[in-house]
Motif scaffolding. Structure first.
Motif, PDB file in Angstrom:
ATOM      1  N   ASP A  29       0.851  -1.189   0.000  1.00 41.74           N
ATOM      2  CA  ASP A  29       0.000   0.000   0.000  1.00 41.74           C
ATOM      3  C   ASP A  29       0.891   1.245   0.000  1.00 41.74           C
ATOM      4  O   ASP A  29       1.221   1.805   1.047  1.00 41.74           O
ATOM      5  CB  ASP A  29      -0.909  -0.022   1.227  1.00 41.74           C
ATOM      6  N   LEU A  30       1.290   1.660  -1.207  1.00 40.55           N
ATOM      7  CA  LEU A  30       2.209   2.793  -1.348  1.00 40.55           C
ATOM      8  C   LEU A  30       1.592   4.102  -0.881  1.00 40.55           C
ATOM      9  O   LEU A  30       2.307   4.991  -0.402  1.00 40.55           O
ATOM     10  CB  LEU A  30       2.679   2.909  -2.798  1.00 40.55           C
ATOM     11  N   GLU A  31       0.281   4.229  -0.977  1.00 39.63           N
ATOM     12  CA  GLU A  31      -0.385   5.445  -0.506  1.00 39.63           C
ATOM     13  C   GLU A  31      -0.240   5.582   1.009  1.00 39.63           C
ATOM     14  O   GLU A  31       0.061   6.662   1.518  1.00 39.63           O
ATOM     15  CB  GLU A  31      -1.863   5.421  -0.902  1.00 39.63           C
ATOM     16  N   LYS A  32      -0.433   4.488   1.719  1.00 39.91           N
ATOM     17  CA  LYS A  32      -0.273   4.538   3.186  1.00 39.91           C
ATOM     18  C   LYS A  32       1.178   4.788   3.574  1.00 39.91           C
ATOM     19  O   LYS A  32       1.454   5.477   4.553  1.00 39.91           O
ATOM     20  CB  LYS A  32      -0.789   3.253   3.818  1.00 39.91           C
ATOM     21  N   ILE A  33       2.100   4.234   2.803  1.00 33.85           N
ATOM     22  CA  ILE A  33       3.530   4.469   3.058  1.00 33.85           C
ATOM     23  C   ILE A  33       3.830   5.960   2.879  1.00 33.85           C
ATOM     24  O   ILE A  33       4.512   6.567   3.702  1.00 33.85           O
ATOM     25  CB  ILE A  33       4.415   3.625   2.111  1.00 33.85           C
ATOM     26  N   CYS A  64       2.956  -3.779   4.260  1.00 34.05           N
ATOM     27  CA  CYS A  64       3.902  -4.426   3.342  1.00 34.05           C
ATOM     28  C   CYS A  64       3.961  -5.948   3.515  1.00 34.05           C
ATOM     29  O   CYS A  64       3.482  -6.689   2.671  1.00 34.05           O
ATOM     30  CB  CYS A  64       5.302  -3.841   3.545  1.00 34.05           C
ATOM     31  N   ILE A  65       4.564  -6.392   4.595  1.00 33.07           N
ATOM     32  CA  ILE A  65       4.876  -7.815   4.790  1.00 33.07           C
ATOM     33  C   ILE A  65       3.626  -8.693   4.733  1.00 33.07           C
ATOM     34  O   ILE A  65       3.606  -9.715   4.036  1.00 33.07           O
ATOM     35  CB  ILE A  65       5.604  -8.036   6.136  1.00 33.07           C
ATOM     36  N   PHE A  66       2.568  -8.311   5.443  1.00 31.66           N
ATOM     37  CA  PHE A  66       1.363  -9.133   5.497  1.00 31.66           C
ATOM     38  C   PHE A  66       0.549  -9.092   4.200  1.00 31.66           C
ATOM     39  O   PHE A  66      -0.469  -9.743   4.085  1.00 31.66           O
ATOM     40  CB  PHE A  66       0.475  -8.736   6.675  1.00 31.66           C
ATOM     41  N   ARG A  67       1.025  -8.342   3.212  1.00 29.04           N
ATOM     42  CA  ARG A  67       0.356  -8.295   1.910  1.00 29.04           C
ATOM     43  C   ARG A  67       0.938  -9.321   0.941  1.00 29.04           C
ATOM     44  O   ARG A  67       0.504  -9.403  -0.211  1.00 29.04           O
ATOM     45  CB  ARG A  67       0.446  -6.894   1.336  1.00 29.04           C
ATOM     46  N   ALA A  68       1.900 -10.102   1.414  1.00 31.42           N
ATOM     47  CA  ALA A  68       2.457 -11.163   0.571  1.00 31.42           C
ATOM     48  C   ALA A  68       1.340 -12.123   0.169  1.00 31.42           C
ATOM     49  O   ALA A  68       0.431 -12.388   0.963  1.00 31.42           O
ATOM     50  CB  ALA A  68       3.558 -11.910   1.319  1.00 31.42           C
ATOM     51  N   PRO A  69       1.379 -12.641  -1.054  1.00 28.16           N
ATOM     52  CA  PRO A  69       0.297 -13.490  -1.535  1.00 28.16           C
ATOM     53  C   PRO A  69       0.261 -14.890  -0.901  1.00 28.16           C
ATOM     54  O   PRO A  69      -0.682 -15.638  -1.121  1.00 28.16           O
ATOM     55  CB  PRO A  69       0.563 -13.582  -3.040  1.00 28.16           C
ATOM     56  N   ASN A  70       1.260 -15.252  -0.130  1.00 27.47           N
ATOM     57  CA  ASN A  70       1.327 -16.570   0.500  1.00 27.47           C
ATOM     58  C   ASN A  70       0.833 -16.455   1.950  1.00 27.47           C
ATOM     59  O   ASN A  70       1.565 -16.013   2.831  1.00 27.47           O
ATOM     60  CB  ASN A  70       2.769 -17.073   0.441  1.00 27.47           C
ATOM     61  N   MET A 108      13.974   4.869   6.875  1.00 24.10           N
ATOM     62  CA  MET A 108      14.795   4.621   5.683  1.00 24.10           C
ATOM     63  C   MET A 108      14.211   3.448   4.889  1.00 24.10           C
ATOM     64  O   MET A 108      14.126   3.498   3.648  1.00 24.10           O
ATOM     65  CB  MET A 108      16.239   4.311   6.080  1.00 24.10           C
ATOM     66  N   LEU A 109      13.777   2.418   5.586  1.00 26.56           N
ATOM     67  CA  LEU A 109      13.154   1.279   4.927  1.00 26.56           C
ATOM     68  C   LEU A 109      11.895   1.698   4.167  1.00 26.56           C
ATOM     69  O   LEU A 109      11.694   1.318   3.010  1.00 26.56           O
ATOM     70  CB  LEU A 109      12.831   0.207   5.975  1.00 26.56           C
ATOM     71  N   PHE A 110      11.065   2.537   4.800  1.00 27.36           N
ATOM     72  CA  PHE A 110       9.858   3.029   4.135  1.00 27.36           C
ATOM     73  C   PHE A 110      10.200   3.897   2.928  1.00 27.36           C
ATOM     74  O   PHE A 110       9.490   3.874   1.915  1.00 27.36           O
ATOM     75  CB  PHE A 110       8.958   3.793   5.111  1.00 27.36           C
ATOM     76  N   GLU A 111      11.283   4.660   3.017  1.00 31.34           N
ATOM     77  CA  GLU A 111      11.725   5.471   1.866  1.00 31.34           C
ATOM     78  C   GLU A 111      12.085   4.569   0.682  1.00 31.34           C
ATOM     79  O   GLU A 111      11.725   4.859  -0.459  1.00 31.34           O
ATOM     80  CB  GLU A 111      12.928   6.346   2.241  1.00 31.34           C
ATOM     81  N   LEU A 112      12.795   3.491   0.961  1.00 29.67           N
ATOM     82  CA  LEU A 112      13.156   2.551  -0.106  1.00 29.67           C
ATOM     83  C   LEU A 112      11.914   1.914  -0.725  1.00 29.67           C
ATOM     84  O   LEU A 112      11.818   1.780  -1.946  1.00 29.67           O
ATOM     85  CB  LEU A 112      14.096   1.464   0.440  1.00 29.67           C
ATOM     86  N   ILE A 113      10.975   1.540   0.126  1.00 33.31           N
ATOM     87  CA  ILE A 113       9.739   0.928  -0.371  1.00 33.31           C
ATOM     88  C   ILE A 113       8.952   1.930  -1.202  1.00 33.31           C
ATOM     89  O   ILE A 113       8.443   1.596  -2.277  1.00 33.31           O
ATOM     90  CB  ILE A 113       8.904   0.371   0.799  1.00 33.31           C
TER      91      ILE A 113
END
Length: 162
Positions: A29-33, A64-70, A108-113
């Motif tokens: 969810d890039l908008e929330k990021i 991010c993480i919990f949006r993985a398709p698995n 910083m992690l959110f900036e990369l994402i």
């Protein structure tokens, strides 16, 4: 929770979470990021306090993480996080300082994402988790060296039953 258990759970995090981030790629969810990053840019620590690294970690999981398709992978990650989060909260309640450096690392992690540099973010996440593990183990060691209070007078020492 023992130091070995904490170490092993962080090893599991290092194996699973970066891969879940990669898998989540297009589902993030890039908008929330972007909203989160803007909120942190305008935050005035003098009036609103410092950012909470544990909240940023929850945001990372949710957006991010919990949006993985698995779903099985997500469930494994969620299950692994519960005891670590509980231990961290307990250590903080005991008065141990929180990790203020983690806030800048999460940002910083959110900036990369947000820049869609997902592979770079996954590598950064793995390195961040390595550092976070060491910090959590250090906090746990502080508690481990606090022993029971010694009673200084002999008449207050418990006696063996007769």
């Amino acid at each position: 929770m023992t130091a070995e258990s904490v170490r092993e759970r962080f090893q599991v995090r290092q194996l699973l979470e970066p891969e879940a981030l990669r898998l989540a790629g297009d589902r993030i969810d890039l908008e929330k990021i972007a909203q989160l990053l803007e909120r942190e840019r305008v935050r005035d620590p003098a009036t609103h306090g410092a950012a909470d690294w544990m909240q940023l970690e929850r945001d990372l999981m949710e957006f991010c993480i919990f949006r993985a398709p698995n779903q099985h992978l997500v469930d494994l990650i969620r299950h692994n996080l519960m005891p670590l989060a509980a231990a961290s909260r307990a250590l903080t309640r005991l008065g141990l300082p929180e990790d203020e450096i983690a806030v800048s690392e999460y940002l910083m992690l959110f900036e990369l994402i947000a820049a869609r540099a997902i592979d770079a973010a996954a590598i950064y996440l793995c390195n961040h988790l390595t550092a976070l593990a060491e910090k959590n183990l250090a906090r746990l060691k502080i508690v481990a060296v606090i022993g029971e209070a010694q009673i200084g007078v002999s008449y207050l020492i418990p006696r063996e039953p007769d």
